[in-house]
Design a protein around this motif. Structure first.
Motif, mmCIF file in Angstrom:
data_model
loop_
_atom_site.group_PDB
_atom_site.id
_atom_site.type_symbol
_atom_site.label_atom_id
_atom_site.label_comp_id
_atom_site.label_asym_id
_atom_site.label_seq_id
_atom_site.Cartn_x
_atom_site.Cartn_y
_atom_site.Cartn_z
ATOM 1 N N LEU A 48 25.620 39.108 -51.378
ATOM 2 C CA LEU A 48 24.177 39.110 -51.810
ATOM 3 C C LEU A 48 23.945 39.973 -52.823
ATOM 4 O O LEU A 48 23.085 39.385 -53.788
ATOM 5 N N ALA A 49 24.755 41.236 -53.037
ATOM 6 C CA ALA A 49 24.597 42.085 -54.374
ATOM 7 C C ALA A 49 25.164 40.961 -55.623
ATOM 8 O O ALA A 49 24.478 41.090 -56.625
ATOM 9 N N CYS A 50 26.031 40.279 -55.319
ATOM 10 C CA CYS A 50 26.580 39.217 -56.481
ATOM 11 C C CYS A 50 25.675 38.505 -56.836
ATOM 12 O O CYS A 50 25.632 37.955 -57.920
ATOM 13 N N LEU A 51 25.017 37.725 -55.771
ATOM 14 C CA LEU A 51 24.053 36.613 -55.913
ATOM 15 C C LEU A 51 23.058 37.202 -56.840
ATOM 16 O O LEU A 51 22.437 36.484 -57.553
ATOM 17 N N ALA A 52 22.611 38.384 -56.254
ATOM 18 C CA ALA A 52 21.442 39.209 -57.230
ATOM 19 C C ALA A 52 21.888 39.303 -58.791
ATOM 20 O O ALA A 52 20.987 39.161 -59.604
ATOM 21 N N VAL A 53 23.145 40.002 -58.878
ATOM 22 C CA VAL A 53 23.503 40.095 -60.483
ATOM 23 C C VAL A 53 23.596 38.849 -60.907
ATOM 24 O O VAL A 53 23.281 38.827 -62.309
ATOM 25 N N LEU A 54 24.016 37.988 -60.078
ATOM 26 C CA LEU A 54 24.337 36.485 -60.854
ATOM 27 C C LEU A 54 22.878 35.875 -61.071
ATOM 28 O O LEU A 54 22.843 35.292 -62.433
ATOM 29 N N GLY A 55 21.981 36.170 -60.251
ATOM 30 C CA GLY A 55 20.569 35.480 -60.737
ATOM 31 C C GLY A 55 19.652 36.270 -61.658
ATOM 32 O O GLY A 55 19.088 35.514 -62.424
ATOM 33 N N ALA A 56 20.337 37.538 -62.005
ATOM 34 C CA ALA A 56 19.545 38.416 -63.178
ATOM 35 C C ALA A 56 20.240 37.795 -64.377
ATOM 36 O O ALA A 56 19.415 37.726 -65.456
ATOM 37 N N ALA A 57 21.420 37.517 -64.350
ATOM 38 C CA ALA A 57 22.312 37.161 -65.449
ATOM 39 C C ALA A 57 21.749 35.649 -65.939
ATOM 40 O O ALA A 57 21.352 35.582 -66.946
ATOM 41 N N TYR A 58 21.223 34.968 -64.888
ATOM 42 C CA TYR A 58 20.918 33.422 -65.114
ATOM 43 C C TYR A 58 19.431 33.565 -65.963
ATOM 44 O O TYR A 58 19.142 32.827 -66.647
ATOM 45 N N ALA A 59 18.660 34.450 -65.201
ATOM 46 C CA ALA A 59 17.416 34.589 -65.755
ATOM 47 C C ALA A 59 17.526 35.196 -67.036
ATOM 48 O O ALA A 59 16.755 34.760 -68.194
ATOM 49 N N GLY A 60 18.520 36.205 -67.454
ATOM 50 C CA GLY A 60 18.524 36.586 -68.954
ATOM 51 C C GLY A 60 18.862 35.566 -69.807
ATOM 52 O O GLY A 60 18.469 35.530 -70.968
ATOM 53 N N ILE A 61 19.905 34.741 -69.341
ATOM 54 C CA ILE A 61 20.360 33.732 -70.298
ATOM 55 C C ILE A 61 19.288 32.774 -70.595
ATOM 56 O O ILE A 61 19.045 32.370 -71.510
ATOM 57 N N MET A 62 18.511 32.201 -69.508
ATOM 58 C CA MET A 62 17.221 31.576 -69.894
ATOM 59 C C MET A 62 16.342 32.020 -70.686
ATOM 60 O O MET A 62 15.824 31.380 -71.703
ATOM 61 N N ARG A 63 16.038 33.279 -70.552
ATOM 62 C CA ARG A 63 15.304 34.004 -71.426
ATOM 63 C C ARG A 63 15.733 33.722 -72.982
ATOM 64 O O ARG A 63 14.885 33.748 -73.802
ATOM 65 N N TYR A 64 17.121 34.204 -73.125
ATOM 66 C CA TYR A 64 17.684 33.919 -74.353
ATOM 67 C C TYR A 64 17.642 32.688 -74.964
ATOM 68 O O TYR A 64 17.088 32.457 -76.179
ATOM 69 N N TYR A 65 17.728 31.432 -74.043
ATOM 70 C CA TYR A 65 17.359 30.200 -74.638
ATOM 71 C C TYR A 65 16.139 30.021 -74.844
ATOM 72 O O TYR A 65 15.897 29.214 -75.900
ATOM 73 N N ASN A 66 15.041 30.239 -74.016
ATOM 74 C CA ASN A 66 13.629 29.902 -74.537
ATOM 75 C C ASN A 66 13.210 30.639 -75.671
ATOM 76 O O ASN A 66 12.514 30.191 -76.344
ATOM 77 N N THR A 67 13.907 31.826 -75.892
ATOM 78 C CA THR A 67 13.486 32.564 -77.352
ATOM 79 C C THR A 67 14.179 31.923 -78.630
ATOM 80 O O THR A 67 13.412 31.876 -79.298
ATOM 81 N N HIS A 68 15.388 31.510 -78.320
ATOM 82 C CA HIS A 68 16.135 31.327 -79.548
ATOM 83 C C HIS A 68 16.095 29.640 -79.888
ATOM 84 O O HIS A 68 16.247 29.190 -80.684
ATOM 85 N N TYR A 69 15.875 28.919 -78.347
ATOM 86 C CA TYR A 69 15.978 27.300 -78.746
ATOM 87 C C TYR A 69 14.533 26.532 -78.334
ATOM 88 O O TYR A 69 14.428 25.380 -78.314
ATOM 89 N N GLY A 70 13.720 27.554 -77.774
ATOM 90 C CA GLY A 70 12.399 26.976 -77.270
ATOM 91 C C GLY A 70 12.456 26.221 -75.883
ATOM 92 O O GLY A 70 13.621 26.411 -75.481
ATOM 93 N N ARG A 71 11.533 25.815 -75.455
ATOM 94 C CA ARG A 71 11.527 25.069 -74.172
ATOM 95 C C ARG A 71 10.997 23.525 -74.455
ATOM 96 O O ARG A 71 10.252 23.261 -75.370
ATOM 97 N N VAL A 72 11.714 22.856 -73.439
ATOM 98 C CA VAL A 72 11.247 21.270 -73.574
ATOM 99 C C VAL A 72 10.623 21.109 -72.203
ATOM 100 O O VAL A 72 11.320 21.295 -71.082
#
Length: 192
Positions: A48-72
């Motif tokens: 579960l701790a690994c899932l939380a870390v991976l979820g946070a990493a995914y959210a950070g990656i999505m934020r990066y994409y939304n900031t640098h590539y916009g949303r569609v």
């Protein structure tokens, strides 16, 4: 550009957000290790701790994409098409492949092979098949066809390991394709 071409380009930009596949690939690796009985991953708290870390990493990656590539936002019919493609490809691969591996106990891994085929189909439908897709997912299919999978080890649990590695590699290559094809969104400043 016509509307259909714009929709296709938007969908490709959305599905080429390949770095989102890295946490997913790590999850596949951790799932395989846990199911194979690797010590730390047998603990629900660690998993579960690994899932939380991976979820946070995914959210950070999505934020990066939304900031640098916009949303569609995909058209409803396009979203439906891709959703159906996901269920058809991965439902068959994940459920059918693992059930066949469990029932037949073959020397090959139908789970790994069917996942590789599903990824080739999904890539062809969602982002357009590229040579790197053929290389990564074709290599995964070949790994599944190597006759070392039978015996006491759970084929499905062991199959998650090469699937995880292939998912990470394909994600990095998709990100590279996104950067090369579309480039980051430039900030537009308007002076009044």
């Amino acid at each position: 550009m016509e509307r259909r071409e714009l929709e296709t380009a938007a969908a490709r930009a959305t599905y080429l957000r390949g770095l989102t596949a890295v946490p997913l690939g790590v999850l596949f690796l951790l799932t395989g290790l846990g199911n194979l009985g690797w010590g730390p991953m047998q603990s629900p708290v660690v998993f579960l701790a690994c899932l939380a870390v991976l979820g946070a990493a995914y959210a950070g990656i999505m934020r990066y994409y939304n900031t640098h590539y916009g949303r569609v936002r995909l058209a409803k019919r396009q979203q439906l098409r891709y959703t159906l493609a996901c269920f058809a490809c991965f439902g068959t691969a994940l459920v059918g492949g693992s059930m066949l591996d469990f029932r037949l106990d073959l020397a090959i891994s139908l789970f790994v092979v069917s996942f590789g085929i599903a990824m080739l189909l999904w890539s062809a439908i969602c982002v357009g098949l590229r040579p790197d897709h053929l290389l990564v997912w074709g290599a995964l299919i070949m790994v599944g066809l190597v006759p070392v999978w039978g015996g006491p080890v759970d084929n499905t649990a062991a199959g998650w390991l090469p699937i995880g590695v292939a998912t990470i590699i394909a994600g990095i290559l998709d990100h590279r394709a996104l950067v090369e094809r579309f480039g980051p969104v430039e900030d537009i400043h308007v002076s009044v």
